[in-house]
Design a protein around this motif. Sequence first.
Motif, PDB file in Angstrom:
ATOM      1  N   GLU A   6       0.869  -1.194   0.000  1.00  0.00           N
ATOM      2  CA  GLU A   6       0.000   0.000   0.000  1.00  0.00           C
ATOM      3  C   GLU A   6       0.896   1.232   0.000  1.00  0.00           C
ATOM      4  OE1 GLU A   6      -3.555   0.888   0.262  1.00  0.00           O
ATOM      5  OE2 GLU A   6      -2.453   2.767   0.008  1.00  0.00           O
ATOM      6  N   ASP A   7       0.600   2.196  -0.886  1.00  0.00           N
ATOM      7  CA  ASP A   7       1.481   3.367  -0.961  1.00  0.00           C
ATOM      8  C   ASP A   7       1.136   4.455   0.045  1.00  0.00           C
ATOM      9  OD1 ASP A   7      -0.872   3.911  -2.469  1.00  0.00           O
ATOM     10  OD2 ASP A   7       0.134   5.598  -3.441  1.00  0.00           O
ATOM     11  N   ASP A   8      -0.095   4.468   0.550  1.00  0.00           N
ATOM     12  CA  ASP A   8      -0.474   5.480   1.540  1.00  0.00           C
ATOM     13  C   ASP A   8       0.124   5.085   2.905  1.00  0.00           C
ATOM     14  OD1 ASP A   8      -3.242   7.515   2.079  1.00  0.00           O
ATOM     15  OD2 ASP A   8      -2.110   6.647   3.742  1.00  0.00           O
ATOM     16  N   LEU A  11      -2.370   4.520   5.963  1.00  0.00           N
ATOM     17  CA  LEU A  11      -3.201   3.324   5.816  1.00  0.00           C
ATOM     18  C   LEU A  11      -2.341   2.068   5.971  1.00  0.00           C
ATOM     19  CD1 LEU A  11      -5.966   2.101   5.288  1.00  0.00           C
ATOM     20  CD2 LEU A  11      -5.552   2.319   2.841  1.00  0.00           C
ATOM     21  N   ASP A  51      -2.755  -3.079  -2.870  1.00  0.00           N
ATOM     22  CA  ASP A  51      -3.357  -1.853  -3.404  1.00  0.00           C
ATOM     23  C   ASP A  51      -3.215  -1.894  -4.934  1.00  0.00           C
ATOM     24  OD1 ASP A  51      -4.460   0.690  -3.563  1.00  0.00           O
ATOM     25  OD2 ASP A  51      -2.552   1.709  -3.211  1.00  0.00           O
ATOM     26  N   MET A  53      -3.550   1.191  -7.338  1.00  0.00           N
ATOM     27  CA  MET A  53      -2.839   2.333  -7.918  1.00  0.00           C
ATOM     28  C   MET A  53      -1.685   2.737  -7.020  1.00  0.00           C
ATOM     29  SD  MET A  53      -5.938   4.633  -9.366  1.00  0.00           S
ATOM     30  CE  MET A  53      -5.000   6.162  -9.505  1.00  0.00           C
ATOM     31  N   ALA A  82     -10.014   0.831  -5.013  1.00  0.00           N
ATOM     32  CA  ALA A  82     -10.784   2.054  -4.809  1.00  0.00           C
ATOM     33  C   ALA A  82     -11.763   2.270  -5.935  1.00  0.00           C
ATOM     34  CB  ALA A  82      -9.836   3.237  -4.700  1.00  0.00           C
ATOM     35  N   ARG A  83     -11.512   1.618  -7.058  1.00  0.00           N
ATOM     36  CA  ARG A  83     -12.376   1.850  -8.220  1.00  0.00           C
ATOM     37  C   ARG A  83     -13.053   0.555  -8.615  1.00  0.00           C
ATOM     38  NH1 ARG A  83      -9.948   6.361 -12.133  1.00  0.00           N
ATOM     39  NH2 ARG A  83     -12.123   6.391 -12.710  1.00  0.00           N
ATOM     40  N   TRP A  84     -14.279   0.696  -9.099  1.00  0.00           N
ATOM     41  CA  TRP A  84     -15.124  -0.453  -9.352  1.00  0.00           C
ATOM     42  C   TRP A  84     -14.620  -1.373 -10.456  1.00  0.00           C
ATOM     43  CZ3 TRP A  84     -17.884  -0.640 -14.100  1.00  0.00           C
ATOM     44  CH2 TRP A  84     -17.680   0.485 -14.881  1.00  0.00           C
ATOM     45  N   GLU A  88     -11.199  -6.806 -11.861  1.00  0.00           N
ATOM     46  CA  GLU A  88     -11.245  -7.803 -12.942  1.00  0.00           C
ATOM     47  C   GLU A  88      -9.880  -7.944 -13.592  1.00  0.00           C
ATOM     48  OE1 GLU A  88     -14.106  -7.254 -16.036  1.00  0.00           O
ATOM     49  OE2 GLU A  88     -15.733  -7.457 -14.582  1.00  0.00           O
ATOM     50  N   LYS A  98     -12.318  -0.119  -0.936  1.00  0.00           N
ATOM     51  CA  LYS A  98     -11.985   0.891   0.074  1.00  0.00           C
ATOM     52  C   LYS A  98     -13.141   1.859   0.245  1.00  0.00           C
ATOM     53  CE  LYS A  98      -6.987   1.043  -0.615  1.00  0.00           C
ATOM     54  NZ  LYS A  98      -5.883   1.838  -1.139  1.00  0.00           N
ATOM     55  N   PRO A  99     -13.523   2.274   1.414  1.00  0.00           N
ATOM     56  CA  PRO A  99     -12.961   1.848   2.695  1.00  0.00           C
ATOM     57  C   PRO A  99     -13.568   0.516   3.143  1.00  0.00           C
ATOM     58  CG  PRO A  99     -14.633   3.550   3.038  1.00  0.00           C
ATOM     59  CD  PRO A  99     -14.541   3.324   1.569  1.00  0.00           C
ATOM     60  N   PHE A 100     -12.731  -0.442   3.458  1.00  0.00           N
ATOM     61  CA  PHE A 100     -13.226  -1.759   3.844  1.00  0.00           C
ATOM     62  C   PHE A 100     -13.178  -1.928   5.363  1.00  0.00           C
ATOM     63  CE2 PHE A 100      -8.818  -2.001   2.400  1.00  0.00           C
ATOM     64  CZ  PHE A 100      -8.176  -2.458   3.536  1.00  0.00           C
ATOM     65  N   ALA A 101     -13.877  -2.947   5.854  1.00  0.00           N
ATOM     66  CA  ALA A 101     -14.001  -3.150   7.304  1.00  0.00           C
ATOM     67  C   ALA A 101     -12.819  -3.969   7.833  1.00  0.00           C
ATOM     68  CB  ALA A 101     -15.303  -3.869   7.609  1.00  0.00           C
ATOM     69  N   MET A 105     -10.939  -7.722   6.500  1.00  0.00           N
ATOM     70  CA  MET A 105      -9.518  -8.009   6.324  1.00  0.00           C
ATOM     71  C   MET A 105      -9.084  -9.182   7.204  1.00  0.00           C
ATOM     72  SD  MET A 105      -6.213  -5.515   6.565  1.00  0.00           S
ATOM     73  CE  MET A 105      -6.270  -5.311   8.320  1.00  0.00           C
TER      74      MET A 105
ATOM     75  N   ALA B 149     -11.981   8.754  -6.055  1.00  0.00           N
ATOM     76  CA  ALA B 149     -11.943   7.312  -5.935  1.00  0.00           C
ATOM     77  C   ALA B 149     -10.753   6.846  -5.114  1.00  0.00           C
ATOM     78  CB  ALA B 149     -11.878   6.686  -7.325  1.00  0.00           C
ATOM     79  N   HIS B 150      -9.660   7.468  -5.305  1.00  0.00           N
ATOM     80  CA  HIS B 150      -8.434   6.927  -4.739  1.00  0.00           C
ATOM     81  C   HIS B 150      -7.900   7.748  -3.573  1.00  0.00           C
ATOM     82  CE1 HIS B 150      -4.182   5.595  -4.797  1.00  0.00           C
ATOM     83  NE2 HIS B 150      -4.780   4.440  -4.945  1.00  0.00           N
ATOM     84  N   ARG B 153     -10.189   8.082  -0.469  1.00  0.00           N
ATOM     85  CA  ARG B 153     -10.595   6.857   0.216  1.00  0.00           C
ATOM     86  C   ARG B 153      -9.511   6.286   1.118  1.00  0.00           C
ATOM     87  NH1 ARG B 153     -14.567   3.155  -3.156  1.00  0.00           N
ATOM     88  NH2 ARG B 153     -15.705   4.775  -4.214  1.00  0.00           N
ATOM     89  N   ASN B 157     -10.208   5.280   4.812  1.00  0.00           N
ATOM     90  CA  ASN B 157     -10.029   3.897   5.235  1.00  0.00           C
ATOM     91  C   ASN B 157      -9.213   3.834   6.530  1.00  0.00           C
ATOM     92  OD1 ASN B 157      -9.663   0.962   3.093  1.00  0.00           O
ATOM     93  ND2 ASN B 157     -10.155   1.101   5.248  1.00  0.00           N
ATOM     94  N   SER B 158      -8.195   4.703   6.632  1.00  0.00           N
ATOM     95  CA  SER B 158      -7.386   4.734   7.860  1.00  0.00           C
ATOM     96  C   SER B 158      -8.251   5.123   9.053  1.00  0.00           C
ATOM     97  CB  SER B 158      -6.264   5.765   7.741  1.00  0.00           C
ATOM     98  OG  SER B 158      -5.391   5.406   6.727  1.00  0.00           O
ATOM     99  N   GLN B 164     -12.556   1.183  14.182  1.00  0.00           N
ATOM    100  CA  GLN B 164     -12.974  -0.206  14.392  1.00  0.00           C
ATOM    101  C   GLN B 164     -11.962  -0.965  15.260  1.00  0.00           C
ATOM    102  OE1 GLN B 164     -13.636  -1.885  10.440  1.00  0.00           O
ATOM    103  NE2 GLN B 164     -14.684  -0.007   9.869  1.00  0.00           N
TER     104      GLN B 164
END
Lengths: 124, 357
Positions: A6-8, A11, A51, A53, A82-84, A88, A98-101, A105, B149-150, B153, B157-158, B164
């Motif tokens: 993950e680049d962020d 997060l 991740d 992107m 992050a994108r729909w 695929e 994202k944002p996921f629970a 995870m 989108a990116h 988010r 998410n953080s 949680q």
Amino acid sequence: VILVVEDDPELRAMLCEVLEDEGYEVVTASNGEEALIALRSHRGTCAIFLDVMMPVMGGFEFRKAQREDPELSVIPVVAMSARWNETERLDTPHCMAKPFARTAMLAYADRFCRQGEHAAPKSP
Amino acid sequence: MMDSDSKKPPPPPSFVRSPEHLMDFVDTAGVGLHWVASDGTIVWANPADYEPLGYTADEYIGHNITEFHADDDVIADILRRLSGGERLHDYEARLKAKDGSIRYVQIRSSVLFEDGPERKFVHTRCYTQDITERKRSELARDRFVSILAHDLRNPLNSISMAAQHLLAGDVSEKQKRTIERISTSSERMAKMIVDLMEFARTLGDKVPLKRTSVDFGAVCQRISDEVRTANVGATIEVNCDGDLRGEWDAERLSQAISNLLTNAIQHGESPFVVRVRAVANDVVLQVSNRGRPISPEAIAEVFEPFSQSTSTTGLGLGLFIVKEIVTAHGGTIQVRSSVEDGTIFTSTWPKTCQGEP
């Protein structure tokens, strides 16, 4: 060992903390290139949280390289998208938007690293 | 028109006093016009064609059209199609300006062929519209969607993950309530981001669809279950009638039903009824609720974007998105609201694709 790609930085640190507090050993990478290096130096990785992107090497290029390496291709990949329309192209049935629970995870971590399930072509 | 397949050209109107008048007319036109010979040489052009690119007439006329195109395969395709007798309508291409910048254009063109059995290529008749500004705003829109989108988010998410994670640990009742507020707010913000993305994506375009074989009734059941779980205490009835199989975009359909139900719950009272029935080649979906009716003023703008009176997310995009999804499927949506009958949203969903692009 679980690999979080993950680049962020915030997060990445948060995901790492959640997994470590549950008793998992975690290795992190901030792009696909670092992820490949990490995978090759930490044999026995049971799951990759990926991740899509990212700079330097994104999720798609990473997946291509991973699938071409027979040893690495068996490791299940959970896309953190992050994108729909991204997952695929990543060719993995496992995906968290994202944002996921936290529970989502941890369910994947449990499934792949405690119950020992390998990359299977089906949805969770 | 002097097309080989058309009749003799009509004489010039009597008020055109000389060929110079016609040339003056095309030279001052706001749209780019040019003729290209069969070898690609520009044989004539008006200033609106070359001036936006920064060229003079001498630097443009007499040169080959391929020199001004940024993409070799595109101009090759254009010339191939035209030589084959095809007419181009709003064909998009990229041209190279003298200063090296790129201009986006939309081209309409066809070839003037000489009458006779050989159908000799005389020259093309090309109309060029500069669409650079529109293209730039589309690129800006794509960037905006990408940020939504990116980039937004990840921090979201953080925040939600941190909340949680704290909740999963040892916290007091008071701390728990505070953390739950962080969670709820970040969930609401996530929903807003989804809606804003949808809105940005629909600007100027129809919602893209991926149709697959879908059981409409099963989707209604699943979404109702999800909404019921998220809204404890809401009574949601689902009534299905007839053959409800068809071809829709399952993800979009789910989103539309979810938005309709969420809207009903936020603005109405139980019971909430989802009624689905097959009518000829359509499926008709009705989502209704009891409670205070929507005012006539609010009804008029209920499907408008950012309509605050019926906002489901705080942005007022929920029902706008529903309408965009229904329309993309070739369907329609209406709303009725009264004290006696409550509020009923009725949408029709054609079972198969009906000539949409």
